[in-house]
Design an enzyme around this catalytic site. Structure first.
Site, PDB file in Angstrom:
ATOM      1  N   GLU A 161      -6.831  -1.685   8.261  1.00  0.00           N
ATOM      2  CA  GLU A 161      -7.892  -2.512   7.249  1.00  0.00           C
ATOM      3  C   GLU A 161      -8.311  -3.830   7.455  1.00  0.00           C
ATOM      4  OE1 GLU A 161      -6.051   0.061   6.325  1.00  0.00           O
ATOM      5  OE2 GLU A 161      -7.035   1.516   5.192  1.00  0.00           O
ATOM      6  N   GLU A 191       4.838   5.292  11.779  1.00  0.00           N
ATOM      7  CA  GLU A 191       5.367   4.620  10.914  1.00  0.00           C
ATOM      8  C   GLU A 191       6.539   4.815  10.286  1.00  0.00           C
ATOM      9  OE1 GLU A 191       1.564   2.113   8.680  1.00  0.00           O
ATOM     10  OE2 GLU A 191       1.981   4.122   8.132  1.00  0.00           O
ATOM     11  N   GLU A 208       0.964  -1.003  -0.004  1.00  0.00           N
ATOM     12  CA  GLU A 208      -0.077  -0.263  -0.033  1.00  0.00           C
ATOM     13  C   GLU A 208       1.002   1.132   0.085  1.00  0.00           C
ATOM     14  OE1 GLU A 208      -1.726   0.839   3.803  1.00  0.00           O
ATOM     15  OE2 GLU A 208      -3.720   1.274   2.862  1.00  0.00           O
ATOM     16  N   HIS A 232      -1.815  -3.629   9.164  1.00  0.00           N
ATOM     17  CA  HIS A 232      -2.562  -2.895   8.300  1.00  0.00           C
ATOM     18  C   HIS A 232      -3.913  -2.805   8.627  1.00  0.00           C
ATOM     19  CE1 HIS A 232      -4.033  -1.558   4.417  1.00  0.00           C
ATOM     20  NE2 HIS A 232      -4.927  -2.525   4.346  1.00  0.00           N
ATOM     21  N   ASP A 250       3.717  -1.674   5.863  1.00  0.00           N
ATOM     22  CA  ASP A 250       2.888  -2.324   6.686  1.00  0.00           C
ATOM     23  C   ASP A 250       3.214  -4.009   6.902  1.00  0.00           C
ATOM     24  OD1 ASP A 250       1.339  -0.192   6.935  1.00  0.00           O
ATOM     25  OD2 ASP A 250      -0.575  -0.620   5.881  1.00  0.00           O
ATOM     26  N   HIS A 291       2.654   4.475   0.978  1.00  0.00           N
ATOM     27  CA  HIS A 291       2.764   5.244   2.342  1.00  0.00           C
ATOM     28  C   HIS A 291       3.475   6.503   1.846  1.00  0.00           C
ATOM     29  CE1 HIS A 291       1.419   1.546   4.189  1.00  0.00           C
ATOM     30  NE2 HIS A 291       1.757   2.337   5.391  1.00  0.00           N
ATOM     31  N   HIS A 323      -1.392   7.281   9.233  1.00  0.00           N
ATOM     32  CA  HIS A 323      -1.078   6.655   8.180  1.00  0.00           C
ATOM     33  C   HIS A 323       0.232   7.300   7.468  1.00  0.00           C
ATOM     34  CE1 HIS A 323      -0.884   4.041   4.509  1.00  0.00           C
ATOM     35  NE2 HIS A 323      -0.784   5.171   3.668  1.00  0.00           N
TER      36      HIS A 323
HETATM   37 ZN   LIG Z   1       0.995   1.725   7.327  1.00  0.00          ZN
END
Ligand SMILES: [Zn+2]
Length: 260
Positions: free
Chosen positions: A123, A180, A35, A121, A46, A37, A175
Site C-alpha cells: 500500500e 512472507e 500491520e 508494504h 512488512d 499478519h 498477504h
Molecule cells: Zn506483509
C-alpha cells in the site's frame, strides 16, 4: 580485536557517516508497516523483511542502512486485511508522503547520491513515489539517483511456479501467506508461530473497491491465502534470488564500483 564493520546509520558517528557517504556509499531506507499478519506472524513483518534484506545487501555494496520507516499507508482489505484489526497502525497518505520527502531531503543535504528505498508494504508504493518526487522537485541541484525496489518484484515466474506448485494467488492475496511466512522463517524464525497457521483464504475477492467493505470479505485471521506450505528452505531460496536480483540492479544503476 578488529572492530566489526557497522552498517546501520544510527550506529555510526557523524564523521564516519560523512566519510562513507562521500566515498559513494549506497544508503538504504527500508519502508514497511505495522500491520496484522495473521495469527502466526508479527505486526512488524512488512518492515522486518526489507530491513533484513538491506542488512544482507549492505556489506556487499559498501552500503549503509538507515532506520526504517516502520509505519505505512493504510491496510487495504484485499492486500493487507484492512484497518479493522487491532495492532494495524497506519498513516494518512499525506503523512507518509511528507515523511518520505523530509527524510530524503536530509539524505540529499548529506550528499548521498545513491539512495535505495527497499519497500515491504504494498500500500505504500505511490506515497513513497510522491515523496521521492517532491524531494527531487525541491532539491533541483541534486544530481544523485534514487531507486525504489519492491522486493516481491524481484522473484521470477519460474521460482513462483515452483514455490506455489503452479498455484500463485497473485501478490495482493499473498498477504501473511506462503512467501512472507517463508521469509520470516528464514530471517526471524523465533517470531513465527507455525502452529497458528490457518488454511483460511479469501474465496471471492471483489474486482473493485467498496466503501464500507463487507466485514466478511476478509478472513478472521487476516491471512489472505494459506501459509502452511512455507518452510525455512523456501525462505532461503527466495532470499537468495531477491538478493542476487537486487545486487544486479544496484550494479546496473550505480556502476561496477558498488561491489565492496
Ligand atoms: Zn506483509
Amino acid at each position: 580485536m578488529a572492530t566489526p564493520a557497522r552498517y546501520r546509520m544510527e550506529e555510526l558517528s557523524w564523521d564516519e557517516y560523512k566519510r562513507r557517504i562521500e566515498a559513494g556509499a549506497i544508503l538504504f531506507l527500508p519502508c514497511g508497516a505495522l500491520e496484522q499478519h495473521g495469527y502466526h506472524l508479527p505486526l512488524g513483518t512488512d518492515v522486518t523483511i526489507p530491513l533484513c534484506l538491506a542488512l544482507r545487501l549492505a556489506p556487499q555494496v559498501n552500503g549503509i542502512v538507515a532506520p526504517p520507516l516502520s509505519y505505512g499507508y493504510k491496510s487495504q482489505p484485499l492486500s493487507g486485511g484492512g484497518q479493522h484489526f487491532p495492532g494495524t497502525t497506519s498513516l494518512d497518505g499525506q503523512t507518509l508522503t511528507w515523511l518520505t520527502r523530509d527524510v530524503l531531503k536530509e539524505f540529499m543535504r548529506h550528499g548521498a547520491t545513491r539512495i535505495v528505498l527497499l519497500q515491504g508494504h504494498m500500500e505504500n508504493t505511490f506515497f513513497l513515489i510522491e515523496g521521492i518526487d517532491l524531494a527531487r522537485r525541491e532539491s533541483a541541484a541534486y544530481t544523485g539517483k534514487i531507486l525504489l525496489i519492491e522486493w516481491w518484484q524481484l522473484l521470477s515466474s519460474p521460482t513462483l511456479d515452483q514455490v506455489f506448485d503452479q498455484n500463485f494467488p497473485g501478490w495482493e492475496l499473498e498477504h501473511a501467506a506462503l512467501v512472507e511466512t517463508a521469509l520470516m522463517m528464514y530471517f526471524r524464525p523465533e517470531l513465527v508461530q507455525t502452529e497458528k497457521i490457518t488454511a483460511e483464504k479469501v474465496e471471492h475477492p471483489l474486482p473493485y473497491h467498496l466503501f464500507p467493505y463487507p466485514p466478511d470479505m476478509v478472513t478472521p485471521s487476516g491471512s489472505l491465502s494459506p501459509a502452511h506450505r512455507a518452510s525455512r528452505e523456501k525462505g532461503e531460496a527466495l532470499v537468495e534470488e531477491i538478493v542476487a536480483a537486487a545486487l544486479a540492479i544496484l550494479q546496473r544503476e550505480f556502476g561496477e564500483d558498488t561491489a565492496s
